[in-house]
Design a protein around this motif. Structure first.
Motif, PDB file in Angstrom:
ATOM      1  N   ASN A 217       1.721  -0.054  11.841  1.00 11.03           N
ATOM      2  CA  ASN A 217       1.265   1.127  11.200  1.00 11.03           C
ATOM      3  C   ASN A 217       2.853   1.977  10.796  1.00 11.03           C
ATOM      4  OD1 ASN A 217      -1.074   1.243  12.645  1.00 11.03           O
ATOM      5  ND2 ASN A 217      -0.520   1.374  14.666  1.00 11.03           N
ATOM      6  N   LYS A 218       4.131   1.245  11.787  1.00 10.31           N
ATOM      7  CA  LYS A 218       5.284   1.596  11.320  1.00 10.31           C
ATOM      8  C   LYS A 218       5.693   1.446   9.887  1.00 10.31           C
ATOM      9  CE  LYS A 218      10.235   2.203  12.495  1.00 10.31           C
ATOM     10  NZ  LYS A 218      10.957   0.821  13.724  1.00 10.31           N
ATOM     11  N   ARG A 219       5.442  -0.083   9.400  1.00  5.68           N
ATOM     12  CA  ARG A 219       5.922  -0.411   8.462  1.00  5.68           C
ATOM     13  C   ARG A 219       5.146  -0.092   6.988  1.00  5.68           C
ATOM     14  NH1 ARG A 219       8.991  -5.888   9.476  1.00  5.68           N
ATOM     15  NH2 ARG A 219       9.591  -5.669   6.976  1.00  5.68           N
ATOM     16  N   LEU A 220       4.024  -0.546   7.300  1.00  2.48           N
ATOM     17  CA  LEU A 220       2.775  -0.604   5.955  1.00  2.48           C
ATOM     18  C   LEU A 220       2.003   0.807   5.969  1.00  2.48           C
ATOM     19  CD1 LEU A 220       1.124  -4.450   6.923  1.00  2.48           C
ATOM     20  CD2 LEU A 220       3.137  -3.553   5.588  1.00  2.48           C
ATOM     21  N   ILE A 221       2.111   1.288   7.394  1.00  5.09           N
ATOM     22  CA  ILE A 221       1.313   2.488   7.089  1.00  5.09           C
ATOM     23  C   ILE A 221       2.180   3.691   7.365  1.00  5.09           C
ATOM     24  CG2 ILE A 221      -0.294   4.217   7.938  1.00  5.09           C
ATOM     25  CD1 ILE A 221      -1.746   1.421   9.039  1.00  5.09           C
ATOM     26  N   ARG A 222       3.164   4.104   8.428  1.00 10.42           N
ATOM     27  CA  ARG A 222       3.972   5.276   8.169  1.00 10.42           C
ATOM     28  C   ARG A 222       5.040   4.761   7.339  1.00 10.42           C
ATOM     29  NH1 ARG A 222      -0.044   6.324  10.648  1.00 10.42           N
ATOM     30  NH2 ARG A 222      -0.322   6.546  12.976  1.00 10.42           N
ATOM     31  N   GLY A 223       5.147   3.835   6.827  1.00  5.76           N
ATOM     32  CA  GLY A 223       6.132   3.714   5.526  1.00  5.76           C
ATOM     33  C   GLY A 223       6.200   4.019   4.475  1.00  5.76           C
ATOM     34  N   LEU A 224       4.411   4.237   4.632  1.00 10.91           N
ATOM     35  CA  LEU A 224       4.341   4.490   2.820  1.00 10.91           C
ATOM     36  C   LEU A 224       4.211   6.449   3.165  1.00 10.91           C
ATOM     37  CD1 LEU A 224       1.403   2.547   2.127  1.00 10.91           C
ATOM     38  CD2 LEU A 224       3.817   2.112   1.203  1.00 10.91           C
ATOM     39  N   SER A 225       6.103   6.653   2.753  1.00  3.41           N
ATOM     40  CA  SER A 225       5.921   8.276   2.659  1.00  3.41           C
ATOM     41  C   SER A 225       5.765   9.021   1.059  1.00  3.41           C
ATOM     42  CB  SER A 225       7.575   8.600   2.965  1.00  3.41           C
ATOM     43  OG  SER A 225       8.382   7.534   1.979  1.00  3.41           O
TER      44      SER A 225
END
Length: 236
Positions: free
Chosen positions: A155-163
């Motif tokens: 969730n943090k790196r692959l999803i939220r990380g796609l700014s």
């Protein structure tokens, strides 16, 4: 009696099965900023967050969703069939899609956890499919993303990380495998340029039979728990 019937109808609408999401046309899919889209859900099974997933090879994706690769054969004038070797003809379907599958460790850990908890621990694994709007976008993000990652960091790196990106999320339960499909586009984009690929992937996942025992995934890429069988090459 009328009030009871209305309540029943309301309950049916609220508890719509997640596999019914493909009834919508692609243009109606709800894209949200990556900071707002729903991520993976774990319930109370916090230990699962330490289990890992790995990036799938292209053929593994096709076999997982039971989608046969394109037939790259052409007839010659003498009616014999030969396999073409050009890059265009050998191009696999869904070139803008990145998939993550459970690692062997995760598959075995799920069964161990289920046994140690006397059946209370989940045996369900998670599979992630990211359908990007272009191959260029996929290539750029693949260079940044790790090849293996704990589920708890997705969730943090692959999803939220796609700014700077927007996503549409789809979730399908297929027996002991839960599929998460994310369509990814740049913020401000209109429509989705890979809508045909997205629709085909969603329809393929919906059509899959339930995975009864996900230890069969240890046999990847020779998947035995779904209907598609890799064609055997014939020597001429």
């Amino acid at each position: 009696m009328e009030k009871k019937e209305k309540k029943k109808n309301n309950k049916k609408q609220k508890h719509q099965h997640p596999n019914d999401q493909t009834t919508k046309p692609t243009s109606d899919f709800s894209f949200k900023p990556s900071s707002e889209v729903k991520g993976l859900r774990f319930g109370g099974q916090f230990i699962v967050k330490s289990f890992t997933i790995r990036r799938a090879r292209p053929l593994e994706l096709l076999q997982l969703i039971s989608f046969p690769p394109a037939n790259n054969t052409k007839p010659h004038n003498n009616n014999t069939i030969t396999t073409t070797t050009t890059n265009n003809n050998n191009k696999l379907p869904f070139p803008s899609t990145t998939a993550f599958l459970p690692t062997n460790f995760t598959i075995l850990a799920h069964h161990a956890w289920h046994t140690l908890t006397l059946g209370l621990g989940t045996k369900k694994s998670k599979v992630l499919l990211f359908v990007f709007e272009t191959e260029t976008m996929k290539s750029a993000i693949d260079r940044v993303w790790p090849s293996e990652i704990p589920l708890g960091e997705v969730n943090k790196r692959l999803i939220r990380g796609l700014s700077g990106s927007e996503m549409a999320r789809f979730k399908f339960r297929k027996g002991c495998i839960t599929f998460y499909v994310y369509a990814v586009r740049q913020v401000g984009s209109l429509g989705f340029s890979c809508s045909d690929d997205l629709r085909t992937i969603l329809q393929s996942v919906v059509a899959l039979n339930d995975f009864l025992d996900h230890t069969a995934m240890l046999a990847m890429p020779n998947q035995r728990s779904i209907s598609y069988a890799h064609p055997v090459a014939m020597a001429h």
